[in-house]
Design an enzyme around this catalytic site. Sequence first.
Site, short mmCIF file in Angstrom:
data_model
loop_
_atom_site.label_atom_id
_atom_site.label_comp_id
_atom_site.label_asym_id
_atom_site.label_seq_id
_atom_site.Cartn_x
_atom_site.Cartn_y
_atom_site.Cartn_z
N ASP A 1 0.83 -1.20 0.00
CA ASP A 1 0.00 0.00 0.00
C ASP A 1 0.87 1.26 0.00
O ASP A 1 2.11 1.18 -0.01
CB ASP A 1 -0.93 -0.02 1.21
N ASP B 1 2.98 4.56 -15.91
CA ASP B 1 4.07 4.24 -16.83
C ASP B 1 5.05 3.25 -16.21
O ASP B 1 5.60 2.39 -16.91
CB ASP B 1 4.83 5.51 -17.24
#
Length: 545
Positions: free
Chosen positions: A161, A215
Amino acid sequence: MVLSCSSKMTPRSVLFTAAAITAFLTTCSASIENPAIQPTPPMGFNNWARFECVLNETLFTETADAMVATGLRAAGYDRLNLDDCWMAYSRAPNGSLQWNETKFPHGLPWLADYVKARGFHLGIYEDSGNATCGGYPGSYGHEQLDAETFASWGIDYLKLDGCNVYPDTEQEYQARYSHWHQIFSNMSHPLVFSESAPAYFASGDNLTDWYTVMDWVPVYGELARHSTDILVYVGEGSAWDSIMVNYNYNLLLARYQAPGYYNDPDFLIADHPGLTLDEKRSHFALWASFSAPLIISAYIPALPDEVIAYLKNSDLIAVDQDRLAQQATLVSRDDSFDVLTRSLANGDQLLTVLNRGNDTASTSIAVARLGLEEAGCSYAAKDLWNGTWTTIVDGKIDIKDLASHATAVYRISLPPRCSAVVPTGMIFNTASKNCLTASSQHGISFAECNGDDTQVWQVRSSGTISPLSDQSACLTAEDGASVVGLSPCGKDKNQQWAYAVTGNLKNVASGVCLTEGAQNNTVTVCGFEKNTQVWALPSGVEVSR
């Protein structure tokens, strides 16, 4: 300057161009380059959306046993993943993490052995920050030790996380997730890496940082939570609306998915009381059409037979686990229906139709909208809900009386002489959501999506792009001009376009990019992840990485 996968610099931080990003990605040992780590999307169970912090050993042993007894394990659900709150509030004197001994009296190595004996893998949760979202010890500064600890416990999957990361910049997240990737790359048996970094950048008007994170996540891990958490069992609000929010985020990101990396729109909330059975089935069918992870967050031992039945649907699971791993993309969208398609590894074509409206409705879909030939071709379609086959006649598929929020799914078999598929569907801006639209005067505009043939585009292998409303006209960027329009298709490079993983649609002749601007029909110098230049294209279009 040369970047490595372990570099703490991002491509954007040194003002790299899109081409330099491509070079950066392809020099790394990435999951998309080694899909053997996770060759198909993961399937299994996670406790969070159903139980949040109320997890313990018994929940996981009961879940494992129930998944075996119900046939879910045999259907392919082979992962059991602990989420937040499994650990003690402090580390051991040697710095290692400790499990909560009240919740897990036999310990996590014992639990890993228990589930492994029943055919499962055990996964775990941690946080890249100083603390987890629930306030337990984070992994920052302890990454190597924690990775070794997890592996020693028999764990082979990490959901990482992004709470409590300071500073909370894209560059800092990239550095931390890159570090974890480097650790896993040096392990003889790297853990499957589920990344949550993109979710922390998905909101806001300017999406550049979100695109930038997207990306690099396929370089570092096997799947990424890209947007908001799906509604938890006790949460306020509409569970269906929550599913639709994550569904719509996922529609923006198909260009990133490839075998070995999967976009993750979050859990299947199969026992949420706020969902009808049609909505639960749609949730499952849409995620399967995306080749998304199928991670159930529900109380498995109490699931009714009708829910177990759709979760075990072998035809839809086969679509989800298809080795081509294409993500279904929008063919069209109007006030009632979303129509999606994708190709499957054996050459079949998938058709998924969601009724987003509030009333039962019918529609017809021309096979040309799926990139198929119309003249002289006969196709067979299998309804993946009931297994029946029909022959497609008159070049169209009729969807009759589809209930509100229900989803129809067909697998279309292509005969050898009609096996060609041209990537076909909407081209839309992922920030504004406006559709590229052909006009009758051979111009183009960007307009609200309405499902018309003027907004359905064919993208040929030659790089030419034509609207379904006039397949003899090609999208053209005239030499030296900023205006884009349609002109009779030829062989000029000013009619050839290349699609990048950054979302840019670049004209091959001029090197400029399609841009949604004030004049609505321009090409301009390609920027980096600009809202006006990031496009979603049909599945099957070649993506340069």
